[in-house]
Design a protein around this motif. Structure first.
Motif, short mmCIF file in Angstrom:
data_model
loop_
_atom_site.label_atom_id
_atom_site.label_comp_id
_atom_site.label_asym_id
_atom_site.label_seq_id
_atom_site.Cartn_x
_atom_site.Cartn_y
_atom_site.Cartn_z
N ALA A 134 1.09 -0.94 -3.67
CA ALA A 134 1.79 0.16 -3.01
C ALA A 134 3.15 0.48 -3.62
CB ALA A 134 1.94 -0.14 -1.51
N PRO A 135 3.99 -0.52 -3.96
CA PRO A 135 5.31 -0.17 -4.54
C PRO A 135 5.21 0.59 -5.85
CG PRO A 135 5.28 -2.46 -3.78
CD PRO A 135 3.87 -1.97 -3.74
N TRP A 136 4.11 0.42 -6.58
CA TRP A 136 3.95 1.10 -7.86
C TRP A 136 3.08 2.34 -7.75
CZ3 TRP A 136 3.30 -4.15 -7.08
CH2 TRP A 136 4.33 -4.96 -7.57
N LEU A 137 2.16 2.35 -6.81
CA LEU A 137 1.25 3.50 -6.67
C LEU A 137 1.85 4.63 -5.84
CD1 LEU A 137 -2.13 1.60 -6.00
CD2 LEU A 137 -1.40 2.69 -8.13
N ALA A 138 2.68 4.30 -4.88
CA ALA A 138 3.23 5.32 -3.99
C ALA A 138 4.21 6.21 -4.74
CB ALA A 138 3.93 4.66 -2.80
N PRO A 139 4.04 7.53 -4.65
CA PRO A 139 4.97 8.43 -5.35
C PRO A 139 6.37 8.45 -4.74
CG PRO A 139 3.37 9.67 -4.06
CD PRO A 139 2.94 8.24 -4.00
N PHE A 140 6.50 8.06 -3.48
CA PHE A 140 7.80 8.03 -2.81
C PHE A 140 7.91 6.74 -2.02
CE2 PHE A 140 6.47 12.45 -3.17
CZ PHE A 140 7.59 13.06 -3.71
N ALA A 141 9.13 6.37 -1.67
CA ALA A 141 9.32 5.28 -0.72
C ALA A 141 8.80 5.74 0.65
CB ALA A 141 10.78 4.89 -0.64
N PRO A 142 8.29 4.81 1.47
CA PRO A 142 7.66 5.25 2.72
C PRO A 142 8.62 5.93 3.69
CG PRO A 142 7.91 2.86 2.67
CD PRO A 142 8.23 3.35 1.30
N ASP A 143 9.92 5.68 3.57
CA ASP A 143 10.89 6.27 4.50
C ASP A 143 11.69 7.41 3.88
OD1 ASP A 143 10.14 4.46 6.47
OD2 ASP A 143 11.56 2.96 5.75
N ASP A 144 11.39 7.76 2.62
CA ASP A 144 12.11 8.87 1.98
C ASP A 144 11.81 10.19 2.69
OD1 ASP A 144 13.39 7.36 0.15
OD2 ASP A 144 12.22 8.00 -1.59
N GLN A 145 12.83 10.98 2.88
CA GLN A 145 12.68 12.31 3.47
C GLN A 145 13.21 13.35 2.48
OE1 GLN A 145 14.51 10.61 7.42
NE2 GLN A 145 13.53 12.58 7.90
N PRO A 146 12.38 13.76 1.51
CA PRO A 146 12.82 14.74 0.51
C PRO A 146 13.27 16.03 1.18
CG PRO A 146 10.72 13.74 -0.11
CD PRO A 146 10.99 13.33 1.29
N PHE A 147 14.20 16.72 0.54
CA PHE A 147 14.75 17.95 1.13
C PHE A 147 13.69 19.03 1.26
CE2 PHE A 147 15.03 18.60 -3.40
CZ PHE A 147 14.76 19.94 -3.59
N ASP A 148 12.64 18.96 0.40
CA ASP A 148 11.58 19.97 0.46
C ASP A 148 10.33 19.42 1.16
OD1 ASP A 148 10.91 18.13 -1.48
OD2 ASP A 148 10.17 19.61 -2.92
N GLY A 149 10.48 18.37 1.97
CA GLY A 149 9.33 17.76 2.63
C GLY A 149 8.85 18.53 3.85
N ASP A 204 4.55 14.28 6.79
CA ASP A 204 4.47 14.10 8.23
C ASP A 204 5.55 14.92 8.94
OD1 ASP A 204 6.83 12.73 7.84
OD2 ASP A 204 6.06 10.78 8.45
N THR A 205 5.74 14.65 10.20
CA THR A 205 6.65 15.46 11.01
C THR A 205 8.11 15.31 10.61
OG1 THR A 205 6.76 13.66 12.63
CG2 THR A 205 5.11 15.37 12.99
N LEU A 206 8.43 14.26 9.84
CA LEU A 206 9.80 14.06 9.36
C LEU A 206 9.94 14.38 7.87
CD1 LEU A 206 10.75 10.73 11.19
CD2 LEU A 206 11.29 13.09 11.85
N GLY A 207 8.91 14.94 7.28
CA GLY A 207 8.95 15.31 5.87
C GLY A 207 8.65 14.17 4.92
N ARG A 208 8.12 13.05 5.42
CA ARG A 208 7.81 11.91 4.55
C ARG A 208 6.41 12.07 3.97
NH1 ARG A 208 9.33 7.59 9.17
NH2 ARG A 208 7.81 8.98 10.18
N ASP A 209 6.24 11.58 2.76
CA ASP A 209 4.96 11.70 2.06
C ASP A 209 3.90 10.86 2.76
OD1 ASP A 209 3.24 12.47 -0.20
OD2 ASP A 209 3.39 10.36 -0.75
N LEU A 210 2.81 11.49 3.18
CA LEU A 210 1.77 10.79 3.93
C LEU A 210 1.04 9.77 3.06
CD1 LEU A 210 0.16 10.43 6.53
CD2 LEU A 210 -1.32 12.32 5.81
#
Length: 283
Positions: A31-46, A65-71
């Motif tokens: 997961a740390p290498w496959l995930a494109p983002f950290a699980p709690d990152d909230q990108p500005f364009d999310g 998701d509802t907070l803009g985090r990558d599912l």
């Protein structure tokens, strides 16, 4: 074991289940290498301009998701949580059930009867309700949830192991060992325990599916693994209010849970057919 594995690979449904389990395990480990983002990152364009989750697309493959985090990232890290709980909780449950069932079946008498009456008492409580009560009384965390699930899942193993041990204790080779002066420890570990290993393997596999589903249920009800730590259950819990506007937030994690539980069940059923002599030749 080589024969069992070879037989499992000859069954298309079991082979597919093994491949799905392998994919889930590798995804969790990587997961740390496959995930494109950290699980709690909230990108500005999310999120969209209206503040709604984004649908699956080129940048966010499974949407946000509802907070803009990558599912996708949260599902990968959530696999680690669900598998850790599944393996730890089910492993502890199998150990407790094997210990209680073996001791009760071998010792018999009032002590063995008292252990099994306690097991029956535990079986009388609905497992989900008991898990909710225990999780609510304790501060929910990853390890607390694992222990709670273990405490409600050992009873089925204990009941089966008790029945098998009672039958083994009356077999001629056990009686012969006793007549030769063998101690209880030698009889239990050298003669009874090896006969119980197929049962432990089968329930160790089948129970993972039940444990993953129970963890997802507890997290969905809000008494499981707590945010921001992702698990498949709390991903659905956090997104249920957007079920109609963003159905992928519920359907995708639900499909992952279903596929994982079904895969472990298929593998467990195949192991039971191959390892349990009472099941051979049936079906």
């Amino acid at each position: 074991m080589r024969r069992v594995f070879a037989e499992m690979t000859r069954r298309p449904s079991t082979l597919l289940a093994l491949l799905l389990i392998l994919v889930v395990v590798l995804s969790a480990l990587g997961a740390p290498w496959l995930a494109p983002f950290a699980p709690d990152d909230q990108p500005f364009d999310g999120l969209s301009l209206e503040g709604a989750p984004l649908a699956p697309g080129a940048k966010y493959w499974l949407g946000t998701d509802t907070l803009g985090r990558d599912l996708l990232s949260r599902l990968l890290f959530g696999a680690r949580t669900s598998l850790v709980i599944g393996l730890v909780a089910n492993g502890v449950a199998v150990v407790i059930g094997m210990l209680v069932g073996t001791v009760a079946g071998y010792s018999g008498g009032m002590f063995g009867g008292a252990l099994m009456r306690f097991t029956d008492l535990m079986m009388a409580f609905p497992a989900l309700l008991l898990a909710i009560v225990l999780a609510a009384l304790l501060h929910p965390s990853l390890w607390i949830v694992a222990m709670v699930i273990a405490l409600v899942n050992w009873v089925q193993v204990a009941r089966v192991v008790y029945t098998e041990t009672r039958g083994l204790a009356e077999r001629d080779f056990i009686l012969a060992e006793r007549s030769l002066g063998a101690g209880h420890g030698r009889i239990l570990f050298r003669h009874i325990a090896p006969h119980l290993m197929p049962t432990a393997i089968v329930y160790g596999t089948l129970g993972i599916a039940t444990t993953v589903l129970l963890e997802a249920t507890l997290s969905f009800l809000g008494v499981g693994v707590q945010p921001p730590q992702p698990s498949w259950g709390n991903i659905i819990f956090e997104s249920q209010s957007y079920f109609q506007a963003a159905p992928w937030l519920v359907f995708i994690p639900g499909a992952v849970i279903l596929a994982t539980a079904l895969s472990f069940n298929l593998v467990g059923d195949t192991l039971r057919d191959l390892l349990d002599p009472t099941q051979r030749g049936r079906g």
